[in-house]
Write a protein that holds these residues in place. Structure first.
Motif, PDB file in Angstrom:
ATOM      1  N   GLU A  37      32.914 111.160  24.079  1.00 52.75           N
ATOM      2  CA  GLU A  37      31.862 111.476  25.042  1.00 52.75           C
ATOM      3  C   GLU A  37      31.788 110.407  26.131  1.00 52.75           C
ATOM      4  N   ILE A  38      31.883 109.155  25.736  1.00 52.76           N
ATOM      5  CA  ILE A  38      31.808 108.061  26.711  1.00 52.76           C
ATOM      6  C   ILE A  38      33.022 108.072  27.636  1.00 52.76           C
ATOM      7  N   VAL A  39      34.202 108.185  27.062  1.00 54.69           N
ATOM      8  CA  VAL A  39      35.431 108.154  27.867  1.00 54.69           C
ATOM      9  C   VAL A  39      35.470 109.326  28.851  1.00 54.69           C
ATOM     10  N   SER A  40      35.019 110.492  28.399  1.00 53.00           N
ATOM     11  CA  SER A  40      35.061 111.677  29.264  1.00 53.00           C
ATOM     12  C   SER A  40      33.981 111.652  30.333  1.00 53.00           C
ATOM     13  N   SER A  41      33.054 110.702  30.253  1.00 52.03           N
ATOM     14  CA  SER A  41      31.965 110.633  31.230  1.00 52.03           C
ATOM     15  C   SER A  41      32.385 109.947  32.529  1.00 52.03           C
ATOM     16  N   THR A  42      33.578 109.379  32.559  1.00 52.66           N
ATOM     17  CA  THR A  42      33.994 108.601  33.730  1.00 52.66           C
ATOM     18  C   THR A  42      35.444 108.867  34.095  1.00 52.66           C
ATOM     19  N   LYS A  43      35.741 108.684  35.380  1.00 52.39           N
ATOM     20  CA  LYS A  43      37.134 108.760  35.840  1.00 52.39           C
ATOM     21  C   LYS A  43      37.780 107.378  35.879  1.00 52.39           C
ATOM     22  N   LEU A  44      36.982 106.356  35.626  1.00 51.46           N
ATOM     23  CA  LEU A  44      37.549 105.011  35.581  1.00 51.46           C
ATOM     24  C   LEU A  44      38.382 104.844  34.308  1.00 51.46           C
ATOM     25  N   PRO A  45      39.444 104.043  34.351  1.00 51.66           N
ATOM     26  CA  PRO A  45      40.159 103.721  33.115  1.00 51.66           C
ATOM     27  C   PRO A  45      39.202 103.051  32.139  1.00 51.66           C
ATOM     28  N   PHE A  46      39.242 103.489  30.880  1.00 47.70           N
ATOM     29  CA  PHE A  46      38.318 102.961  29.882  1.00 47.70           C
ATOM     30  C   PHE A  46      39.055 102.032  28.927  1.00 47.70           C
ATOM     31  N   ILE A  47      38.459 100.852  28.694  1.00 47.92           N
ATOM     32  CA  ILE A  47      39.055  99.823  27.843  1.00 47.92           C
ATOM     33  C   ILE A  47      38.219  99.687  26.580  1.00 47.92           C
ATOM     34  N   LEU A  48      38.867  99.719  25.428  1.00 44.14           N
ATOM     35  CA  LEU A  48      38.176  99.547  24.156  1.00 44.14           C
ATOM     36  C   LEU A  48      38.552  98.184  23.589  1.00 44.14           C
ATOM     37  N   LYS A  49      37.587  97.279  23.583  1.00 38.28           N
ATOM     38  CA  LYS A  49      37.818  95.897  23.160  1.00 38.28           C
ATOM     39  C   LYS A  49      37.316  95.691  21.731  1.00 38.28           C
ATOM     40  N   GLY A  50      38.152  95.050  20.907  1.00 40.17           N
ATOM     41  CA  GLY A  50      37.759  94.794  19.536  1.00 40.17           C
ATOM     42  C   GLY A  50      38.571  95.592  18.535  1.00 40.17           C
ATOM     43  N   ILE A  51      39.804  95.907  18.892  1.00 36.61           N
ATOM     44  CA  ILE A  51      40.698  96.673  18.024  1.00 36.61           C
ATOM     45  C   ILE A  51      41.541  95.707  17.201  1.00 36.61           C
ATOM     46  N   MET A  52      41.492  95.862  15.871  1.00 36.31           N
ATOM     47  CA  MET A  52      42.193  94.918  14.991  1.00 36.31           C
ATOM     48  C   MET A  52      43.066  95.590  13.937  1.00 36.31           C
ATOM     49  N   THR A  53      43.180  96.928  14.001  1.00 34.55           N
ATOM     50  CA  THR A  53      44.042  97.629  13.050  1.00 34.55           C
ATOM     51  C   THR A  53      44.894  98.661  13.767  1.00 34.55           C
ATOM     52  N   VAL A  54      46.020  98.994  13.147  1.00 39.01           N
ATOM     53  CA  VAL A  54      46.895 100.038  13.685  1.00 39.01           C
ATOM     54  C   VAL A  54      46.151 101.362  13.772  1.00 39.01           C
ATOM     55  N   GLU A  55      45.364 101.661  12.733  1.00 35.69           N
ATOM     56  CA  GLU A  55      44.658 102.945  12.696  1.00 35.69           C
ATOM     57  C   GLU A  55      43.685 103.085  13.859  1.00 35.69           C
ATOM     58  N   GLU A  56      42.954 102.016  14.170  1.00 34.73           N
ATOM     59  CA  GLU A  56      41.996 102.122  15.271  1.00 34.73           C
ATOM     60  C   GLU A  56      42.684 102.065  16.624  1.00 34.73           C
ATOM     61  N   ALA A  57      43.834 101.431  16.697  1.00 32.76           N
ATOM     62  CA  ALA A  57      44.624 101.493  17.938  1.00 32.76           C
ATOM     63  C   ALA A  57      45.061 102.922  18.203  1.00 32.76           C
ATOM     64  N   GLN A  58      45.478 103.621  17.163  1.00 34.91           N
ATOM     65  CA  GLN A  58      45.865 105.023  17.311  1.00 34.91           C
ATOM     66  C   GLN A  58      44.675 105.887  17.702  1.00 34.91           C
ATOM     67  N   LEU A  59      43.497 105.593  17.151  1.00 37.91           N
ATOM     68  CA  LEU A  59      42.293 106.336  17.534  1.00 37.91           C
ATOM     69  C   LEU A  59      41.937 106.083  18.999  1.00 37.91           C
ATOM     70  N   ALA A  60      42.171 104.862  19.472  1.00 37.24           N
ATOM     71  CA  ALA A  60      41.908 104.556  20.882  1.00 37.24           C
ATOM     72  C   ALA A  60      42.776 105.427  21.793  1.00 37.24           C
ATOM     73  N   VAL A  61      44.030 105.617  21.404  1.00 35.39           N
ATOM     74  CA  VAL A  61      44.911 106.513  22.150  1.00 35.39           C
ATOM     75  C   VAL A  61      44.356 107.939  22.103  1.00 35.39           C
ATOM     76  N   GLU A  62      43.925 108.348  20.925  1.00 35.79           N
ATOM     77  CA  GLU A  62      43.424 109.716  20.721  1.00 35.79           C
ATOM     78  C   GLU A  62      42.203 110.014  21.578  1.00 35.79           C
ATOM     79  N   ILE A  63      41.296 109.063  21.717  1.00 31.91           N
ATOM     80  CA  ILE A  63      40.061 109.333  22.470  1.00 31.91           C
ATOM     81  C   ILE A  63      40.269 109.283  23.977  1.00 31.91           C
TER      82      ILE A  63
END
Length: 340
Positions: free
Chosen positions: A200-226
């Motif tokens: 919901e947050i990522v789709s609310s903006t046309k700006l590139p969105f950065i997710l800070k605080g990723i420490m696992t492979v699984e959450e890195a993959q989720l960051a790509v997914e969102i």
């Protein structure tokens, strides 16, 4: 000014909050949160520094990399080198208050621009601090990135819109701030996010969105997914959870799975241009610098920040020459050995 003078002044101005140690490794300040230390035993802060020290560069001098190109393409902005100032707030309660929040963030934003790079600005329980960051970025044409705490979605999206209004390069969230006690104590609760909430947050903006605080492979993959466009491999400087893995080790694992699918940034324990080189070799596209920037700002305002960044830039340039790297893409695992 030189770094010796900047460090001397910073030590005086931050007395009782930061000792400006010869080696900033989290030992003397363990458990000092608020303050500049790491959570509880300080193990996460210390591991960031210790593990990075175990990465060694391979010296090479028979090559044609005589004048390395350090330019870094950060979305639509070309930076002179791949080092940015990390989003940090809390001059009064973490750093002693010798600089006001506005003095601190203006020093960081303008000092970064002077050196040919940008700063990220932060968020806090004090709602005015996010606004101070936006105002500082407005003075440089929006060239920077506001980073928002993981508040409830309507509040996050409201702050995303404010970032859009100043024309920032990107916008992001330090989701690793989910457990910050200081936020809850001041009536500004934060917490983890579900995949649906992040979408919901990522789709609310046309700006590139950065997710800070990723420490696992699984959450890195989720960051790509969102749909995030960048991640920051970060354990919040070791300040939110004791005994987390170091960012250097997490980076290497994450790189092997999502490299090329999303921009990878990293922070934690980076104290020199040689450390920057190590993180790039471990898989980062760019790095964020935290505590050294604070020392630069408290020791010399804008000039101090610029000097810290310029020194790191020059050290990275020298490291690239002495490892045979003609550009950033040349920096990879073949240029280092790892002693973990």
């Amino acid at each position: 000014m030189d770094m010796k003078e900047i460090r001397k002044i910073a030590r005086e101005r931050m007395k009782g909050y930061c000792r400006v140690c010869p080696v900033c490794n989290g030992v003397a300040c363990a458990g000092e949160v608020p303050g500049m230390g790491g959570s509880l035993t300080g193990a996460a802060f210390k591991s960031n520094v210790e593990d990075l020290s175990k990465v060694k560069l391979k010296l090479r001098t028979i090559h044609d990399a005589k004048d390395p190109n350090m330019e870094f393409q950060f979305f639509n902005e070309k930076l002179d080198f791949p080092i940015m100032a990390a989003p940090i707030t809390g001059s009064a309660f973490n750093m002693g208050g010798a600089l006001t929040e506005k003095e601190y963030i203006n020093s960081v934003v303008k000092g970064s621009i002077s050196s040919g790079t940008i700063a990220m600005t932060g968020d806090s329980a004090d709602l005015t601090l996010y606004e101070d960051g936006l105002e500082a970025l407005k003075t440089v044409g929006g060239k920077g990135v506001p980073i928002i705490k993981p508040r409830e979605n309507p509040h996050v999206i409201e702050n995303v819109k404010k970032a859009e209004d100043i024309g920032s390069i990107a916008v992001g969230m330090d989701i690793d701030g989910a457990g910050l006690v200081t936020m809850a104590l001041k009536g500004q609760p934060v917490g983890p996010k579900t995949v649906e909430e992040l979408k919901e947050i990522v789709s609310s903006t046309k700006l590139p969105f950065i997710l800070k605080g990723i420490m696992t492979v699984e959450e890195a993959q989720l960051a790509v997914e969102i749909g995030a466009k960048a991640i920051v491999v970060s354990n919040h400087g070791g300040r939110v959870l004791d005994h987390t893995q170091s960012t250097a080790k997490a980076l290497l694992e994450i790189k092997r799975v999502v490299k090329g699918k999303i921009m990878i940034l990293v922070d934690g324990g980076i104290r020199s241009g040689v450390d920057v080189f190590k993180m790039l070799a471990l898989g980062a596209d760019g790095v964020l610098i935290g505590r050294p920037i604070i020392i630069g700002a408290f020791g010399g305002y804008e000039e101090g920040v610029s000097l810290v960044l310029d020194n790191m830039k020059n050290e990275l340039y020298q490291a690239m020459i002495l490892t045979g790297c003609r550009d950033l893409n040349s920096i990879d695992e073949t240029k280092i050995s790892i002693e973990w």
